[in-house]
Design a protein around this motif. Structure first.
Motif, PDB file in Angstrom:
ATOM      1  N   THR A   1       4.089   3.253   0.215  1.00  0.00           N
ATOM      2  CA  THR A   1       4.877   4.278   0.895  1.00  0.00           C
ATOM      3  C   THR A   1       5.689   3.675   2.032  1.00  0.00           C
ATOM      4  O   THR A   1       5.468   2.532   2.443  1.00  0.00           O
ATOM      5  CB  THR A   1       3.956   5.371   1.457  1.00  0.00           C
ATOM      6  N   GLN A   2       6.633   4.445   2.521  1.00  0.00           N
ATOM      7  CA  GLN A   2       7.473   4.073   3.657  1.00  0.00           C
ATOM      8  C   GLN A   2       8.240   2.781   3.415  1.00  0.00           C
ATOM      9  O   GLN A   2       8.394   1.943   4.314  1.00  0.00           O
ATOM     10  CB  GLN A   2       6.627   3.957   4.941  1.00  0.00           C
ATOM     11  N   GLN A   3       8.718   2.609   2.188  1.00  0.00           N
ATOM     12  CA  GLN A   3       9.597   1.489   1.904  1.00  0.00           C
ATOM     13  C   GLN A   3      10.995   2.017   1.651  1.00  0.00           C
ATOM     14  O   GLN A   3      11.204   3.223   1.518  1.00  0.00           O
ATOM     15  CB  GLN A   3       9.099   0.680   0.713  1.00  0.00           C
ATOM     16  N   SER A   4      11.954   1.140   1.596  1.00  0.00           N
ATOM     17  CA  SER A   4      13.340   1.561   1.444  1.00  0.00           C
ATOM     18  C   SER A   4      13.549   2.265   0.114  1.00  0.00           C
ATOM     19  O   SER A   4      12.815   2.044  -0.852  1.00  0.00           O
ATOM     20  CB  SER A   4      14.277   0.351   1.527  1.00  0.00           C
ATOM     21  N   ARG A   5      14.567   3.106   0.085  1.00  0.00           N
ATOM     22  CA  ARG A   5      14.850   3.861  -1.125  1.00  0.00           C
ATOM     23  C   ARG A   5      15.165   2.909  -2.270  1.00  0.00           C
ATOM     24  O   ARG A   5      15.947   1.980  -2.119  1.00  0.00           O
ATOM     25  CB  ARG A   5      16.041   4.786  -0.873  1.00  0.00           C
ATOM     26  N   GLY A   6      14.552   3.142  -3.394  1.00  0.00           N
ATOM     27  CA  GLY A   6      14.738   2.270  -4.547  1.00  0.00           C
ATOM     28  C   GLY A   6      13.859   1.040  -4.512  1.00  0.00           C
ATOM     29  O   GLY A   6      13.942   0.189  -5.387  1.00  0.00           O
ATOM     30  N   GLY A   7      12.998   0.922  -3.469  1.00  0.00           N
ATOM     31  CA  GLY A   7      12.099  -0.224  -3.389  1.00  0.00           C
ATOM     32  C   GLY A   7      11.054  -0.178  -4.486  1.00  0.00           C
ATOM     33  O   GLY A   7      10.777   0.863  -5.068  1.00  0.00           O
ATOM     34  N   ASP A   8      10.491  -1.343  -4.777  1.00  0.00           N
ATOM     35  CA  ASP A   8       9.505  -1.397  -5.861  1.00  0.00           C
ATOM     36  C   ASP A   8       8.228  -2.128  -5.446  1.00  0.00           C
ATOM     37  O   ASP A   8       7.503  -2.633  -6.292  1.00  0.00           O
ATOM     38  CB  ASP A   8      10.118  -2.056  -7.102  1.00  0.00           C
ATOM     39  N   ARG A   9       7.937  -2.178  -4.148  1.00  0.00           N
ATOM     40  CA  ARG A   9       6.676  -2.789  -3.721  1.00  0.00           C
ATOM     41  C   ARG A   9       5.517  -1.914  -4.183  1.00  0.00           C
ATOM     42  O   ARG A   9       5.531  -0.703  -3.974  1.00  0.00           O
ATOM     43  CB  ARG A   9       6.651  -2.966  -2.204  1.00  0.00           C
ATOM     44  N   HIS A  10       4.543  -2.516  -4.800  1.00  0.00           N
ATOM     45  CA  HIS A  10       3.449  -1.737  -5.363  1.00  0.00           C
ATOM     46  C   HIS A  10       2.182  -2.566  -5.411  1.00  0.00           C
ATOM     47  O   HIS A  10       2.205  -3.782  -5.228  1.00  0.00           O
ATOM     48  CB  HIS A  10       3.800  -1.246  -6.769  1.00  0.00           C
ATOM     49  N   VAL A  11       1.071  -1.877  -5.645  1.00  0.00           N
ATOM     50  CA  VAL A  11      -0.216  -2.531  -5.886  1.00  0.00           C
ATOM     51  C   VAL A  11      -0.707  -2.075  -7.251  1.00  0.00           C
ATOM     52  O   VAL A  11      -0.465  -0.944  -7.668  1.00  0.00           O
ATOM     53  CB  VAL A  11      -1.244  -2.172  -4.798  1.00  0.00           C
ATOM     54  N   TYR A  12      -1.370  -2.976  -7.960  1.00  0.00           N
ATOM     55  CA  TYR A  12      -1.877  -2.636  -9.280  1.00  0.00           C
ATOM     56  C   TYR A  12      -3.205  -1.884  -9.165  1.00  0.00           C
ATOM     57  O   TYR A  12      -3.996  -2.129  -8.261  1.00  0.00           O
ATOM     58  CB  TYR A  12      -2.046  -3.889 -10.131  1.00  0.00           C
ATOM     59  N   ALA A  13      -3.417  -0.963 -10.092  1.00  0.00           N
ATOM     60  CA  ALA A  13      -4.635  -0.154 -10.103  1.00  0.00           C
ATOM     61  C   ALA A  13      -5.576  -0.655 -11.190  1.00  0.00           C
ATOM     62  O   ALA A  13      -5.131  -1.172 -12.221  1.00  0.00           O
ATOM     63  CB  ALA A  13      -4.279   1.311 -10.348  1.00  0.00           C
ATOM     64  N   THR A  14      -6.863  -0.502 -10.964  1.00  0.00           N
ATOM     65  CA  THR A  14      -7.860  -0.876 -11.969  1.00  0.00           C
ATOM     66  C   THR A  14      -8.655   0.353 -12.375  1.00  0.00           C
ATOM     67  O   THR A  14      -8.924   1.233 -11.560  1.00  0.00           O
ATOM     68  CB  THR A  14      -8.838  -1.939 -11.415  1.00  0.00           C
ATOM     69  N   ARG A  15      -9.022   0.405 -13.626  1.00  0.00           N
ATOM     70  CA  ARG A  15      -9.790   1.526 -14.159  1.00  0.00           C
ATOM     71  C   ARG A  15     -11.076   1.701 -13.367  1.00  0.00           C
ATOM     72  O   ARG A  15     -11.681   0.744 -12.895  1.00  0.00           O
ATOM     73  CB  ARG A  15     -10.090   1.261 -15.639  1.00  0.00           C
ATOM     74  N   THR A  16     -11.503   2.950 -13.231  1.00  0.00           N
ATOM     75  CA  THR A  16     -12.731   3.224 -12.502  1.00  0.00           C
ATOM     76  C   THR A  16     -13.897   2.432 -13.084  1.00  0.00           C
ATOM     77  O   THR A  16     -14.033   2.288 -14.307  1.00  0.00           O
ATOM     78  CB  THR A  16     -13.068   4.730 -12.531  1.00  0.00           C
ATOM     79  N   ARG A  17     -14.724   1.919 -12.205  1.00  0.00           N
ATOM     80  CA  ARG A  17     -15.889   1.128 -12.624  1.00  0.00           C
ATOM     81  C   ARG A  17     -16.892   1.944 -13.419  1.00  0.00           C
ATOM     82  O   ARG A  17     -17.772   1.398 -14.085  1.00  0.00           O
ATOM     83  CB  ARG A  17     -16.567   0.532 -11.393  1.00  0.00           C
ATOM     84  N   PHE A  18     -16.771   3.269 -13.365  1.00  0.00           N
ATOM     85  CA  PHE A  18     -17.709   4.133 -14.079  1.00  0.00           C
ATOM     86  C   PHE A  18     -17.394   4.220 -15.576  1.00  0.00           C
ATOM     87  O   PHE A  18     -18.177   4.794 -16.333  1.00  0.00           O
ATOM     88  CB  PHE A  18     -17.705   5.532 -13.472  1.00  0.00           C
ATOM     89  N   ILE A  19     -16.258   3.699 -15.986  1.00  0.00           N
ATOM     90  CA  ILE A  19     -15.912   3.637 -17.414  1.00  0.00           C
ATOM     91  C   ILE A  19     -15.685   2.173 -17.761  1.00  0.00           C
ATOM     92  O   ILE A  19     -14.550   1.685 -17.791  1.00  0.00           O
ATOM     93  CB  ILE A  19     -14.669   4.487 -17.732  1.00  0.00           C
ATOM     94  N   PRO A  20     -16.744   1.433 -18.004  1.00  0.00           N
ATOM     95  CA  PRO A  20     -16.605   0.005 -18.313  1.00  0.00           C
ATOM     96  C   PRO A  20     -15.981  -0.217 -19.694  1.00  0.00           C
ATOM     97  O   PRO A  20     -15.816   0.714 -20.488  1.00  0.00           O
ATOM     98  CB  PRO A  20     -18.046  -0.504 -18.265  1.00  0.00           C
ATOM     99  N   ARG A  21     -15.640  -1.455 -19.955  1.00  0.00           N
ATOM    100  CA  ARG A  21     -14.982  -1.814 -21.211  1.00  0.00           C
ATOM    101  C   ARG A  21     -15.798  -1.372 -22.421  1.00  0.00           C
ATOM    102  O   ARG A  21     -15.232  -0.989 -23.457  1.00  0.00           O
ATOM    103  CB  ARG A  21     -14.757  -3.334 -21.244  1.00  0.00           C
ATOM    104  N   GLU A  22     -17.121  -1.411 -22.308  1.00  0.00           N
ATOM    105  CA  GLU A  22     -17.978  -1.059 -23.449  1.00  0.00           C
ATOM    106  C   GLU A  22     -17.794   0.393 -23.892  1.00  0.00           C
ATOM    107  O   GLU A  22     -18.111   0.733 -25.040  1.00  0.00           O
ATOM    108  CB  GLU A  22     -19.451  -1.300 -23.102  1.00  0.00           C
TER     109      GLU A  22
END
Length: 203
Positions: free
Chosen positions: A145-166
């Protein structure tokens, strides 16, 4: 010689005079009768007829409500609820937003084992609200948030640990923008594919 009724008794007399004509003039007489009673109640809050009519003229109501009828497909509604408020309720379809670590479990709910287990129970509550269809939303990234208009700074999200790959085999995986033939991901709507433009320019 007629005497003018004092306010707000005057509006009560006007309603009493008009009420017998409702059934003769209007098909929705009961609804209009309720409107008149409501209007009379609102009028009690004004010191004079002039003040009441001035307010009604400057700020007229947009519509009047009626009794609920048979639900129509084009009048379906969406219920937004927190997980805590959803306890004890059920819906045909449930969409759970942000099933990623940091949201479920919350950053504030991972300080101890009991807190983490409470977060797990919350996810169970949310998922079991669905009678027919459950959709878990997993955003790939969160934009800063609070970045310039059209900015693309982001952080990657990871799936909740309560739903493992299995457990993924129990879910149907759908993607919002599938990759086209060739394996190159489709650009997000409203964004420019710079790499494709450069390839076109320089061969």
């Amino acid at each position: 010689m007629t005497t003018r009724a004092p306010w707000p008794a005057a509006i009560s007399l006007a309603r009493a005079w008009y009420e017998p004509h409702l059934t003769r003039i209007h098909e929705d007489a009961d609804t209009r009768r309720g409107d008149l009673l409501q209007l009379e109640q609102i009028a009690l809050g004004y010191p004079s007829a002039e003040a009441f009519l001035t307010e009604l003229t400057l700020e007229p109501p947009d519509a009047t409500s009626d009794r609920s009828g048979v639900p129509l497909k084009d009048e379906d509604y969406l219920i937004l609820s927190t997980i805590h408020s959803a306890k004890g309720q059920e819906w045909k379809s449930v969409y759970l937003l942000n099933a990623v670590d940091g949201c479920i479990p919350s950053d504030l709910g991972t300080g101890s084992t009991p807190e983490l287990e409470e977060e797990r129970r919350l996810l169970y509550v949310a998922m079991t609200r669905a009678k027919d269809r459950l959709t878990l939303g997993l955003p790939l990234r969160f934009y800063v948030t609070q970045q310039s208009r059209g900015g693309d700074r982001h952080v990657y999200a990871t799936r909740t640990r309560f739903i493992p790959r299995e457990l993924l085999g129990h879910f149907e995986s759908l993607h919002w923008s599938p990759a086209p033939q060739g394996g190159t991901p489709a650009p997000a709507p409203g964004r420019i594919d710079i790499a494709a433009q450069m390839r076109d320019m320089w061969g």
